[in-house]
Design a protein around this motif. Sequence first.
Motif, PDB file in Angstrom:
ATOM      1  N   ASP A 131      28.134  80.633  60.060  1.00 55.09           N
ATOM      2  CA  ASP A 131      27.991  81.359  58.805  1.00 55.09           C
ATOM      3  C   ASP A 131      29.351  81.378  58.097  1.00 55.09           C
ATOM      4  OD1 ASP A 131      27.015  82.909  56.737  1.00 55.09           O
ATOM      5  OD2 ASP A 131      27.144  84.789  57.863  1.00 55.09           O
ATOM      6  N   TRP A 132      29.683  80.256  57.471  1.00 57.64           N
ATOM      7  CA  TRP A 132      30.956  80.141  56.770  1.00 57.64           C
ATOM      8  C   TRP A 132      30.910  80.913  55.458  1.00 57.64           C
ATOM      9  CZ3 TRP A 132      34.742  78.576  59.612  1.00 57.64           C
ATOM     10  CH2 TRP A 132      34.558  77.595  60.588  1.00 57.64           C
ATOM     11  N   ASP A 133      32.055  81.437  55.059  1.00 63.36           N
ATOM     12  CA  ASP A 133      32.153  82.172  53.797  1.00 63.36           C
ATOM     13  C   ASP A 133      31.938  81.269  52.590  1.00 63.36           C
ATOM     14  OD1 ASP A 133      32.679  84.532  55.146  1.00 63.36           O
ATOM     15  OD2 ASP A 133      34.856  84.346  54.943  1.00 63.36           O
ATOM     16  N   TYR A 134      32.350  80.030  52.704  1.00 63.54           N
ATOM     17  CA  TYR A 134      32.233  79.049  51.620  1.00 63.54           C
ATOM     18  C   TYR A 134      31.672  77.755  52.215  1.00 63.54           C
ATOM     19  CZ  TYR A 134      35.597  82.293  49.553  1.00 63.54           C
ATOM     20  OH  TYR A 134      36.228  83.419  49.087  1.00 63.54           O
ATOM     21  N   THR A 153      38.899  76.178  56.612  1.00 58.64           N
ATOM     22  CA  THR A 153      39.773  76.469  55.488  1.00 58.64           C
ATOM     23  C   THR A 153      39.282  75.759  54.241  1.00 58.64           C
ATOM     24  OG1 THR A 153      42.070  76.579  54.698  1.00 58.64           O
ATOM     25  CG2 THR A 153      41.462  74.625  55.999  1.00 58.64           C
ATOM     26  N   TRP A 154      39.572  76.370  53.101  1.00 59.74           N
ATOM     27  CA  TRP A 154      39.161  75.854  51.804  1.00 59.74           C
ATOM     28  C   TRP A 154      40.264  76.091  50.789  1.00 59.74           C
ATOM     29  CZ3 TRP A 154      36.737  79.338  54.838  1.00 59.74           C
ATOM     30  CH2 TRP A 154      35.475  79.016  55.358  1.00 59.74           C
ATOM     31  N   LEU A 155      40.393  75.189  49.858  1.00 54.07           N
ATOM     32  CA  LEU A 155      41.172  75.459  48.657  1.00 54.07           C
ATOM     33  C   LEU A 155      40.208  76.095  47.668  1.00 54.07           C
ATOM     34  CD1 LEU A 155      43.294  72.213  48.430  1.00 54.07           C
ATOM     35  CD2 LEU A 155      44.094  74.523  48.976  1.00 54.07           C
ATOM     36  N   GLY A 164      43.626  69.485  43.712  1.00 54.19           N
ATOM     37  CA  GLY A 164      42.730  69.974  42.669  1.00 54.19           C
ATOM     38  C   GLY A 164      41.296  69.523  42.865  1.00 54.19           C
ATOM     39  N   ASP A 165      41.115  68.265  43.268  1.00 55.11           N
ATOM     40  CA  ASP A 165      39.761  67.750  43.491  1.00 55.11           C
ATOM     41  C   ASP A 165      39.093  68.380  44.706  1.00 55.11           C
ATOM     42  OD1 ASP A 165      40.090  66.148  41.290  1.00 55.11           O
ATOM     43  OD2 ASP A 165      40.339  64.279  42.407  1.00 55.11           O
ATOM     44  N   ALA A 166      39.882  69.004  45.590  1.00 66.13           N
ATOM     45  CA  ALA A 166      39.333  69.608  46.803  1.00 66.13           C
ATOM     46  C   ALA A 166      38.953  71.074  46.615  1.00 66.13           C
ATOM     47  CB  ALA A 166      40.343  69.485  47.940  1.00 66.13           C
ATOM     48  N   VAL A 167      39.280  71.655  45.463  1.00 68.52           N
ATOM     49  CA  VAL A 167      38.964  73.067  45.227  1.00 68.52           C
ATOM     50  C   VAL A 167      37.451  73.231  45.170  1.00 68.52           C
ATOM     51  CG1 VAL A 167      39.144  74.969  43.580  1.00 68.52           C
ATOM     52  CG2 VAL A 167      41.145  73.551  44.055  1.00 68.52           C
ATOM     53  N   ILE A 168      36.967  74.228  45.900  1.00 67.93           N
ATOM     54  CA  ILE A 168      35.528  74.469  45.948  1.00 67.93           C
ATOM     55  C   ILE A 168      35.158  75.641  45.043  1.00 67.93           C
ATOM     56  CG2 ILE A 168      35.262  73.556  48.283  1.00 67.93           C
ATOM     57  CD1 ILE A 168      34.936  77.125  48.204  1.00 67.93           C
ATOM     58  N   ALA A 169      33.910  75.686  44.634  1.00 69.26           N
ATOM     59  CA  ALA A 169      33.400  76.820  43.860  1.00 69.26           C
ATOM     60  C   ALA A 169      33.333  78.022  44.779  1.00 69.26           C
ATOM     61  CB  ALA A 169      32.027  76.490  43.297  1.00 69.26           C
ATOM     62  N   THR A 170      33.654  79.191  44.273  1.00 67.81           N
ATOM     63  CA  THR A 170      33.750  80.368  45.137  1.00 67.81           C
ATOM     64  C   THR A 170      32.790  81.487  44.725  1.00 67.81           C
ATOM     65  OG1 THR A 170      35.554  81.236  43.804  1.00 67.81           O
ATOM     66  CG2 THR A 170      36.158  79.931  45.739  1.00 67.81           C
ATOM     67  N   GLN A 171      31.601  81.139  44.303  1.00 67.57           N
ATOM     68  CA  GLN A 171      30.638  82.165  43.928  1.00 67.57           C
ATOM     69  C   GLN A 171      30.170  82.967  45.135  1.00 67.57           C
ATOM     70  OE1 GLN A 171      30.316  78.987  42.732  1.00 67.57           O
ATOM     71  NE2 GLN A 171      30.780  79.381  40.603  1.00 67.57           N
ATOM     72  N   MET A 222      48.190  77.624  43.754  1.00 63.60           N
ATOM     73  CA  MET A 222      46.913  77.335  44.404  1.00 63.60           C
ATOM     74  C   MET A 222      46.564  78.515  45.296  1.00 63.60           C
ATOM     75  SD  MET A 222      46.857  73.302  45.564  1.00 63.60           S
ATOM     76  CE  MET A 222      47.652  73.667  47.092  1.00 63.60           C
ATOM     77  N   GLU A 223      45.301  78.549  45.709  1.00 70.50           N
ATOM     78  CA  GLU A 223      44.833  79.564  46.646  1.00 70.50           C
ATOM     79  C   GLU A 223      44.078  78.884  47.774  1.00 70.50           C
ATOM     80  OE1 GLU A 223      42.909  83.850  46.079  1.00 70.50           O
ATOM     81  OE2 GLU A 223      41.603  82.241  45.382  1.00 70.50           O
ATOM     82  N   ARG A 224      44.285  79.376  48.993  1.00 71.87           N
ATOM     83  CA  ARG A 224      43.617  78.836  50.177  1.00 71.87           C
ATOM     84  C   ARG A 224      43.031  79.997  50.973  1.00 71.87           C
ATOM     85  NH1 ARG A 224      43.405  74.421  53.179  1.00 71.87           N
ATOM     86  NH2 ARG A 224      45.007  73.235  52.084  1.00 71.87           N
TER      87      ARG A 224
END
Length: 154
Positions: free
Chosen positions: A6-9, A87-89, A142-149, A98-100
């Motif tokens: 159950d990953w957060d993202y 981990t996610w950007l 930048g291309d690795a940043v995921i949506a964080t809804q 940036m945020e990780r």
Amino acid sequence: MAHAYDWDYPSPFTLDFSVDASHIDGIGHVNNAVYVDWCQQAGWGHSLALGLNLDNYRDLDAAMVIRRADYDYILSAYAGEECVMGTWLTGNDGKLTMERHFQLLRKADGKSLLRGNWQLVCIRMSNGKPRRMPPEFNSRYGDAVIATQTSHSV
């Protein structure tokens, strides 16, 4: 056997860790500094997977460094347990910051042991001062940043 965690993202970069005796502190569980080190290893591993290594940093005279780090220690891990760090950007302003995010899970039951968040800033390696991200950083990171809804609770 693959475990549906159950990953957060979605779609984390992951790194596995085995808890051994050297990770255990006087209280009998994994020391918090070990979790921080595992975050560092996972973050750097993700950077390498995205094609940016220390030689690239030196050649570009640029590096992403931690400006702020927050960790929520949720549950303990013990000797002999297997863990997986995701981990996610989750943010990139395309200029300076940036945020990780991090999430550490115990493999046996999928429970979250730690959540972390880094605020990163781009610096010039030659003098340590902030600088605009080079195009290579924006294209790889930048291309690795995921949506964080998706949200999570601690």
